[in-house]
Design an enzyme around this catalytic site. Structure first.
Site, PDB file in Angstrom:
ATOM      1  CE  LYS B  80      -1.992   2.452  18.006  1.00 44.92           C
ATOM      2  NZ  LYS B  80      -1.152   3.489  17.389  1.00 44.92           N
ATOM      3  CB  THR B  82      -3.516  -2.333   9.462  1.00 43.39           C
ATOM      4  OG1 THR B  82      -2.100  -2.289   9.289  1.00 43.39           O
ATOM      5  CG2 THR B  82      -4.137  -3.176   8.374  1.00 43.39           C
ATOM      6  NE  ARG B 103       1.142   9.151  15.026  1.00 43.42           N
ATOM      7  CZ  ARG B 103       1.862   8.288  15.727  1.00 43.42           C
ATOM      8  NH1 ARG B 103       2.911   8.725  16.422  1.00 43.42           N
ATOM      9  NH2 ARG B 103       1.579   7.012  15.727  1.00 43.42           N
ATOM     10  CE  LYS B 114       6.037   1.591  14.448  1.00 48.28           C
ATOM     11  NZ  LYS B 114       5.473   2.249  13.264  1.00 48.28           N
ATOM     12  CB  ALA B 282       2.448   8.125  20.984  1.00 44.32           C
ATOM     13  CG  PHE B 310       3.623   3.846  20.915  1.00 46.30           C
ATOM     14  CD1 PHE B 310       4.051   2.763  20.155  1.00 46.30           C
ATOM     15  CD2 PHE B 310       4.460   4.956  21.007  1.00 46.30           C
ATOM     16  CE1 PHE B 310       5.286   2.784  19.506  1.00 46.30           C
ATOM     17  CE2 PHE B 310       5.685   4.978  20.368  1.00 46.30           C
ATOM     18  CZ  PHE B 310       6.093   3.891  19.620  1.00 46.30           C
ATOM     19  CG  PHE B 390      -2.351 -11.330  13.113  1.00 43.59           C
ATOM     20  CD1 PHE B 390      -2.976 -10.133  13.428  1.00 43.59           C
ATOM     21  CD2 PHE B 390      -0.978 -11.306  12.883  1.00 43.59           C
ATOM     22  CE1 PHE B 390      -2.266  -8.946  13.506  1.00 43.59           C
ATOM     23  CE2 PHE B 390      -0.261 -10.126  12.952  1.00 43.59           C
ATOM     24  CZ  PHE B 390      -0.894  -8.939  13.264  1.00 43.59           C
ATOM     25  CD1 TRP B 418      -2.079  -6.442   6.961  1.00 44.98           C
ATOM     26  CD2 TRP B 418      -2.598  -8.492   6.235  1.00 44.98           C
ATOM     27  NE1 TRP B 418      -0.953  -6.974   6.400  1.00 44.98           N
ATOM     28  CE2 TRP B 418      -1.240  -8.233   5.951  1.00 44.98           C
ATOM     29  CE3 TRP B 418      -3.142  -9.715   5.870  1.00 44.98           C
ATOM     30  CZ2 TRP B 418      -0.421  -9.166   5.313  1.00 44.98           C
ATOM     31  CZ3 TRP B 418      -2.335 -10.646   5.229  1.00 44.98           C
ATOM     32  CH2 TRP B 418      -0.983 -10.361   4.959  1.00 44.98           C
TER      33      TRP B 418
END
Lengths: 567, 567
Positions: B80, B82, B103, B114, B282, B310, B390, B418
């Protein structure tokens, strides 16, 4: 901060600081040959010096180093930071290429009881609001590295405890840059299997942490990582030390300090460049700014004025026996700050009688200064006493002080830097320059003990030669810990004694110059990463508490961002 | 970070970031009309925008706001952040005056499990090493304000407890920006009279603290101080709320946030300006960057792309029901991010089978996306689904996804940001622009409940309209707490539900689109300063733990300062 007692209306420190016209820090840095490219700006008036720049300096000769220390502090205030800043400004006025090297304030005292640590009156480093509050984030980075390590330790145990850490023998403590007595003794890991292993824990104030000490003794990133790797965090079930290297997190912890390690540059009210970097307390830690900042300043300036915390029994002793030995530096001269008011308190005058002249009190309290003079002489160093004038001091008192100094052949200068800035420190500056530039004046600097002496001998050396005491008594625990230190081959480390700042002895009530006393060492803690053995003399708190009315109650910021109540 | 699964060799996020040629942040800021004078630099590539500058903006019209949300996240990664960054860069390529509002990462996940939160591949905000580590110190300032308050509370009790605080009813918790399970449940104040009052205490991660929520909802310094003053820290012996105002420290706590409150500006790899400011999670908090940053961006740019944490059940719901209502802002369009891999997981494919094509799995998991689409429609908002490609996705899978979207009349774009940066998001950007600039497309944005509804009605509205569940069950404790909330006249506040991010339900194992489920509210906590009621659905941890092998084990910094292992 300094409270100069007076009947006239003076502006407060923050009012003076807020009225000051600061120069862009880029301009200040130019004075010592740094370009904008060598700096990482934090706003317009603060910057960090890049490590690349510092790497280019090592071939340059060192400037002259002046250490500022003082008599034992009292609630009357001795104004050591103020004299340090004013002396820098005075040298600046004499046309010297001068820099300051100072400690970063801790938020604990700022919010709690003492106020900030930027000097006072017209001898301040600025922007004082920023320096006193977060500054460039170094203390927070150190706190984070400290607590990340604590978390890695508990997680290691939780996840199977491959290293067989004995959870009763974890010596690494958590830390916060705050005054918080409720965190002194706690139990963590409660709540069942998924919430950790229950154990006793303690929070120290960041300024007292080994991570801070390491930070202040590291010469570069490589040295920092090596020291962090060497930290002994606990002992295993076979009583063998467990290190950060064993946990494999020295890289991550060093990474957390990658920006913090770069020295911060700011300015005085008179535009003298000041490096402010690292901030261990001098009572419960080693009490001097970072070695990297001091060494960088020595390469950039011809004169560097630095300060060690509290009296010469604490900050100066550790500066000379620990920092100078570690960093292979030595001061060219020492300033010992005294005030009439503080000496009167040492001489038995009560706090609410200080506004009245007391020649007898002054004469009696003068003994405290004499002891510190003897200490500096014992280190083989030339010195000048700075009498930091308060406006309530009477002519008779100052004359008495001068006569006492003359009698004992103690060189001194009257300084009025709080009221006059650098102009009030010219005589002191001139005396120092004449000492330092006079090849006739001997400087036989040497530490007070050798590394090969035993821990007990080192403790005794400091107690006898610095505190003026007679004996060291070790608790049963301390004796056992010394045996462990010897077994682990850590006896070559210097000692870092945690002791009350108020007295030469370990009893804060014994003012003046106590004699024939015994110092009781309750406990020892090897700080293997920092490279010294902390020895606790009496009940020293490594996490201060807040007073009934914390300084925070008077602080405010209005809608436009204007600040009140910082001092 | 995003892990794009692929057989080809790709550079890591940090390698890409380190190879990037950044522009001085002063240049980036010029693009949105800011002069060097409006900035407070933190190094060459980070700055804070001065509050004086922000004060001058209020008469300007607002730009268009795009909210990026996603399906329920899975270990497969939905990317998200990205997509958010790539979309900003794509709008930039289309010649729009665009900014991001994101954020700040928390050190807990960075050191733990993470990785950081700067996007990935060629869609990143930089300097990522700095943003991920301390950044400009905002989280540390928030942590300090949080813990200073905790210390003032315990000190108040210690010093006589004039306010008659019931130490069993202190709701203010301490906080650290770290993952540390051992601090979840602790006992503090042990060790006798001078060391505080023994009581149970808990540390939250800073991202979950009310201080962070307040920080992110404050419009300016005045509002910040007022919200801090309103914090209910405890109840007294008569069960009446005790506030920060009662303690008299709102000024000091606001002062501690005086610099943190200024939004931070950085850049993307394609030089799009990004405000990164405030970082609540979140799941256990409200999940969006600061209102001040979003509003500032809306004044400075024609298009603002922002992200809520999230899935749409958590971040977007709170963004729309809390932040938009509080700040009187509304999005012009929403992007819902999905990936083939994550949808396959939602459709029952196991993690180690994800590299194989599974049309059935994809079809089954698609239901999760449909629910989030329905949620955004329920808010009355136009949207586009972004399929974040992907490299392992098969042609057949992508065609199936496209067919499913067409069947259900769901607008979507394939994004490849990406791998390609902004170039990979052009189609998505064009679709959004055509939606936003087309007056025919309706935007009937409205919150899902009204402030005058009861707390239970509000909870039920979110559970039914957002989670797709049936009922809300309240624990006995929660029922009692709702009665207290009504008694204290706090029922007008919105609810901020703390719930697992993995499922629409409160059971993290229920993937896809569960139905007919009941959400159990275990406990409620009024965050009176922030202005919402936190409701805990199930056993939500507000202090994460570290995994067996923390990310920190792979981190390092070499002698020259080069960094490894951040992602």
């Amino acid at each position: 901060m300094t409270l100069q007692n007076d009947s006239k209306h003076y502006l407060s420190d923050i009012e003076i600081a807020q009225q000051a016209k600061l120069q862009p820090i880029v301009k200040i840095a130019e004075k010592i040959g740094l370009s904008a490219n060598d700096l990482e700006l934090y706003g317009k008036y603060k910057a960090k010096i890049s490590l690349e720049m510092i790497d280019t300096l090592h071939k340059r000769p060192n400037g002259k180093l002046i250490l500022v220390t003082s008599i034992n502090p009292t609630p009357a205030g001795e104004g050591k930071s103020t004299v340090t800043v004013g002396l820098g400004d005075a040298l600046n006025r004499l046309g010297k290429n001068v820099m300051l090297a100072l400690r970063e304030p801790s938020l604990g005292p700022t919010m709690g009881i003492k106020g900030g640590a930027c000097g006072g009156g017209y001898a301040q480093v600025v922007p004082m609001e920023d320096i006193n509050l977060h500054f460039t984030g170094d203390l927070h980075a150190i706190t984070t590295a400290n607590n990340a390590l604590a978390s890695f330790i508990d997680n290691h145990i939780q996840q199977g405890n491959l290293l067989q850490i004995d959870s009763r023998k974890i010596i690494w403590k958590r830390a916060l840059d705050i005054n918080d007595r409720a965190l002194r003794n706690i139990v963590i890991g409660l709540g069942g299997k998924s919430n950790g292993i229950p154990r006793e824990e303690h929070f120290d104030i960041t300024a007292a942490s080994e991570m801070m000490a390491i930070f202040c003794l590291a010469e570069n990133l490589t040295d920092l990582k090596e020291r962090i790797a060497n930290i002994v965090v606990a002992y295993n079930m076979e009583n063998k030390p467990v290190t950060v290297k064993d946990l494999g997190v020295e890289g991550a912890l060093t990474l957390l300090l990658k920006d913090a390690i770069k020295p911060n540059i700011v300015q005085t009210l008179e535009y003298t460049p000041a490096l402010i970097h690292g901030g261990p307390f001098a009572n419960i830690a080693h009490g001097c700014n970072s070695l990297l900042a001091t060494k960088t300043a020595l390469k950039l300036a011809d004169y560097v004025v630095t300060e060690a915390g509290f009296g010469a029994d604490l900050g100066a002793e550790k500066f000379l026996d620990i920092k100078c030995q570690k960093g292979d530096i030595s001061p060219n001269a020492v300033v010992i700050v005294a005030t009439i008011r503080a000496l009167k308190l040492h001489g038995g005058v009560s706090l609410n009688e200080l506004n009245f002249e007391s020649i007898e009190g002054l004469k009696a309290g003068y003994a405290n200064l004499v002891k510190h003079v003897e200490t500096i002489k014992a280190f083989g160093l030339p010195y000048v006493v700075a009498l930091n004038r308060f406006s309530g001091d009477t002519g008779q008192e100052i004359e008495t002080f001068a006569a006492l100094c003359q009698e004992q052949n103690i060189p001194f200068s009257l300084t009025e830097v709080w009221e006059k800035g650098g102009a009030g420190g010219i005589e002191l500056a001139e005396k120092l320059v004449s000492i330092i530039e006079n090849p006739q004046i001997e400087n036989n600097f040497h530490p007070l003990y050798a590394s090969e002496q035993s821990i007990e001998e080192k403790l005794l050396a400091v107690v006898q030669k610095v505190y003026g005491g007679k004996n060291v008594e070790l608790s049963a625990l301390a004796r056992k810990q010394i045996a462990d230190i010897e077994k682990n081959e850590w006896s070559h480390f210097p000692v870092c004694i945690a002791k009350t700042q108020y007295s030469l002895s370990d009893d804060p009530k014994k003012l003046g110059r106590p004699e024939n006393f015994t110092i009781t060492i309750r406990e020892l803690k090897p700080s293997v990463g920092a490279g010294f053995i902390v020895a606790y003399a009496g009940e020293m708190l490594t996490m201060p508490g807040l007073p009934k009315k914390p300084a925070a109650l008077n602080m405010d910021i209005d809608d436009s961002g204007k600040i009140k109540g910082l001092f």
